[in-house]
Design a protein around this motif. Structure first.
Motif, short mmCIF file in Angstrom:
data_model
loop_
_atom_site.label_atom_id
_atom_site.label_comp_id
_atom_site.label_asym_id
_atom_site.label_seq_id
_atom_site.Cartn_x
_atom_site.Cartn_y
_atom_site.Cartn_z
N TYR A 121 41.88 5.86 52.17
CA TYR A 121 41.21 4.89 51.30
C TYR A 121 40.25 5.57 50.33
O TYR A 121 40.12 5.18 49.16
CB TYR A 121 40.48 3.84 52.13
CG TYR A 121 41.40 2.80 52.74
CD1 TYR A 121 42.11 1.93 51.92
CD2 TYR A 121 41.55 2.70 54.11
CE1 TYR A 121 42.96 0.97 52.47
CE2 TYR A 121 42.40 1.75 54.67
CZ TYR A 121 43.10 0.89 53.85
OH TYR A 121 43.95 -0.05 54.38
N MET B 173 42.21 7.16 47.50
CA MET B 173 42.64 6.15 46.52
C MET B 173 41.46 5.70 45.65
O MET B 173 41.61 5.50 44.44
CB MET B 173 43.27 4.95 47.24
CG MET B 173 44.65 5.24 47.80
SD MET B 173 45.49 3.75 48.42
CE MET B 173 44.53 3.43 49.90
N ALA B 174 40.29 5.58 46.28
CA ALA B 174 39.11 5.13 45.53
C ALA B 174 38.64 6.17 44.53
O ALA B 174 37.96 5.84 43.55
CB ALA B 174 37.98 4.79 46.51
N ILE C 131 41.40 3.61 38.55
CA ILE C 131 41.37 2.44 39.42
C ILE C 131 40.29 1.47 38.96
O ILE C 131 39.19 1.88 38.58
CB ILE C 131 41.14 2.88 40.89
CG1 ILE C 131 41.46 1.73 41.84
CG2 ILE C 131 39.71 3.35 41.12
CD1 ILE C 131 41.50 2.14 43.30
N PRO C 132 40.54 0.16 38.93
CA PRO C 132 39.55 -0.84 38.52
C PRO C 132 38.35 -0.83 39.48
O PRO C 132 38.51 -0.57 40.68
CB PRO C 132 40.32 -2.16 38.60
CG PRO C 132 41.75 -1.78 38.52
CD PRO C 132 41.86 -0.45 39.19
N ASP D 224 36.60 -3.25 40.86
CA ASP D 224 36.70 -4.18 41.98
C ASP D 224 37.60 -3.62 43.09
O ASP D 224 37.30 -3.76 44.28
CB ASP D 224 37.26 -5.53 41.50
CG ASP D 224 36.26 -6.29 40.65
OD1 ASP D 224 35.06 -5.91 40.66
OD2 ASP D 224 36.66 -7.25 39.96
N GLU D 225 38.71 -3.02 42.68
CA GLU D 225 39.63 -2.43 43.67
C GLU D 225 38.99 -1.24 44.36
O GLU D 225 39.16 -1.05 45.57
CB GLU D 225 40.93 -2.01 42.97
CG GLU D 225 42.01 -1.58 43.96
CD GLU D 225 43.33 -1.30 43.27
OE1 GLU D 225 44.17 -0.61 43.89
OE2 GLU D 225 43.52 -1.76 42.13
N ARG D 226 38.24 -0.43 43.59
CA ARG D 226 37.55 0.71 44.19
C ARG D 226 36.53 0.22 45.23
O ARG D 226 36.40 0.79 46.32
CB ARG D 226 36.85 1.53 43.11
CG ARG D 226 36.05 2.71 43.69
CD ARG D 226 35.38 3.56 42.63
NE ARG D 226 36.35 4.38 41.92
CZ ARG D 226 36.71 4.18 40.67
NH1 ARG D 226 36.19 3.17 39.98
NH2 ARG D 226 37.60 4.96 40.09
N LYS D 227 35.83 -0.84 44.89
CA LYS D 227 34.83 -1.39 45.81
C LYS D 227 35.48 -1.89 47.09
O LYS D 227 34.96 -1.68 48.20
CB LYS D 227 34.09 -2.54 45.12
CG LYS D 227 32.96 -3.15 45.96
CD LYS D 227 32.24 -4.24 45.19
CE LYS D 227 31.12 -4.83 46.05
NZ LYS D 227 30.40 -5.91 45.31
N GLU D 228 36.64 -2.53 46.95
CA GLU D 228 37.35 -3.03 48.12
C GLU D 228 37.86 -1.88 49.00
O GLU D 228 37.77 -1.95 50.23
CB GLU D 228 38.53 -3.89 47.68
CG GLU D 228 39.31 -4.51 48.85
CD GLU D 228 40.46 -5.37 48.39
OE1 GLU D 228 41.21 -5.86 49.26
OE2 GLU D 228 40.62 -5.56 47.16
N LEU D 229 38.37 -0.84 48.39
CA LEU D 229 38.85 0.32 49.15
C LEU D 229 37.71 0.99 49.92
O LEU D 229 37.87 1.37 51.08
CB LEU D 229 39.51 1.32 48.20
CG LEU D 229 40.85 0.89 47.59
CD1 LEU D 229 41.27 1.88 46.50
CD2 LEU D 229 41.93 0.79 48.66
#
Length: 276
Positions: A78, A81-82, A87-88, A90-95
């Protein structure tokens, strides 16, 4: 004497499992044979313990390796990926949030393993004193309010009006009860009950829950280190909670046992009553 030596030699060379035959021996020889047989029994018992310990140790190493590797691998994945530049946010924050949750599980595992190692190495010193079990049980029960609310469960309690006293360590007792309720939440598919009784100078605290997942085999091993009814080991449990509870109960000179009957799993803790 020659007969005894001959029989012992056959036993030591694994040609037979038969113990010393004392037929037609005089009284002194019979006593000697009896003591040798007692020694053989002790040897057999110790060997069984050793084999059991080695098997448990091997399982523990395999389970520790699995439980450490799984969250570590996912955390690294994770985070990798972050770190990608495209990477957007919001997606980075979720990862990163998922990686954090995996890290917290790893922390829980390590803390439980460290706690169990301290308990079993006799480095943990308990302070046994007269404690009101009723008060501690209610405090621990209330600490699980959020979990009860989330699962929409109202705990069913059967607690005497009067104080129930036992000899125990407050911190160890609290930990035991926390682990019992945590286990109930893990396996419950319905209501959870807690009862306390003081009868015939024995105090019993029982935590019960409905379950469709546990089997008799699970109950036989429920207090084993790292044992999980979920053989995929995909849940949030470390498989150490009930082992810790059992070790702490032994430290407090108490007993703990599990039972499965008609889809209801229960764990009962027992202490000697400490009424005035």
């Amino acid at each position: 004497m020659r007969k005894i030596v001959h029989q012992l030699k056959k036993y030591n060379q694994r040609e037979t499992n038969k113990k010393i035959d004392m037929v037609l021996m005089d009284k002194n020889m019979e006593n000697l044979g009896m003591e040798i047989n007692k020694l053989i029994d002790l040897h057999i018992a110790e060997n069984r313990k050793r084999v059991h310990f080695e098997d448990e140790h091997k399982r523990a190493i395999a389970n520790i390796s699995h439980d450490l590797r799984t969250p570590l691998t996912s955390i690294v994945g994770y985070i990798q990926m972050a770190k990608k530049e495209d990477i957007p946010p919001d997606e980075r924050k979720e990862l990163l949030s998922i990686a954090y949750e995996r890290a917290k599980r790893l922390e829980t595992l390590l803390n439980d393993f460290y706690e169990l190692s301290i308990i079993e190495s006799n480095e943990l010193h308990v302070t046994l004193e007269r404690i009101n079990l009723k008060n501690i049980a209610i405090e621990v029960l209330m600490s699980f309010y959020d979990q009860f609310h989330e699962k929409e469960i109202t705990p069913i309690t059967r607690i005497p009006d009067e104080a129930i006293y036992i000899i125990a360590d407050k911190s160890a007792l609290t930990r035991v009860l926390e682990n019992l309720f945590a286990n109930a939440f893990t396996h419950s598919d319905g209501e959870i009950k807690m009862s306390i009784e003081d009868k015939d100078h024995v105090v019993k605290l029982k935590v019960e829950n409905h379950t469709n997942t546990l089997t008799e085999k699970d109950v036989e091993h429920i207090f084993d280190r790292f044992y999980m009814a979920d053989q995929s080991r995909s849940g949030k449990s470390t498989g150490l909670g009930l082992s810790i509870a059992k070790s702490l109960m032994e430290k407090m000179n108490g007993n703990i046992r599990g039972q499965l009957h008609d889809g209801i799993f229960s764990i009962t803790c027992e202490w000697r009553s400490a009424k005035e």
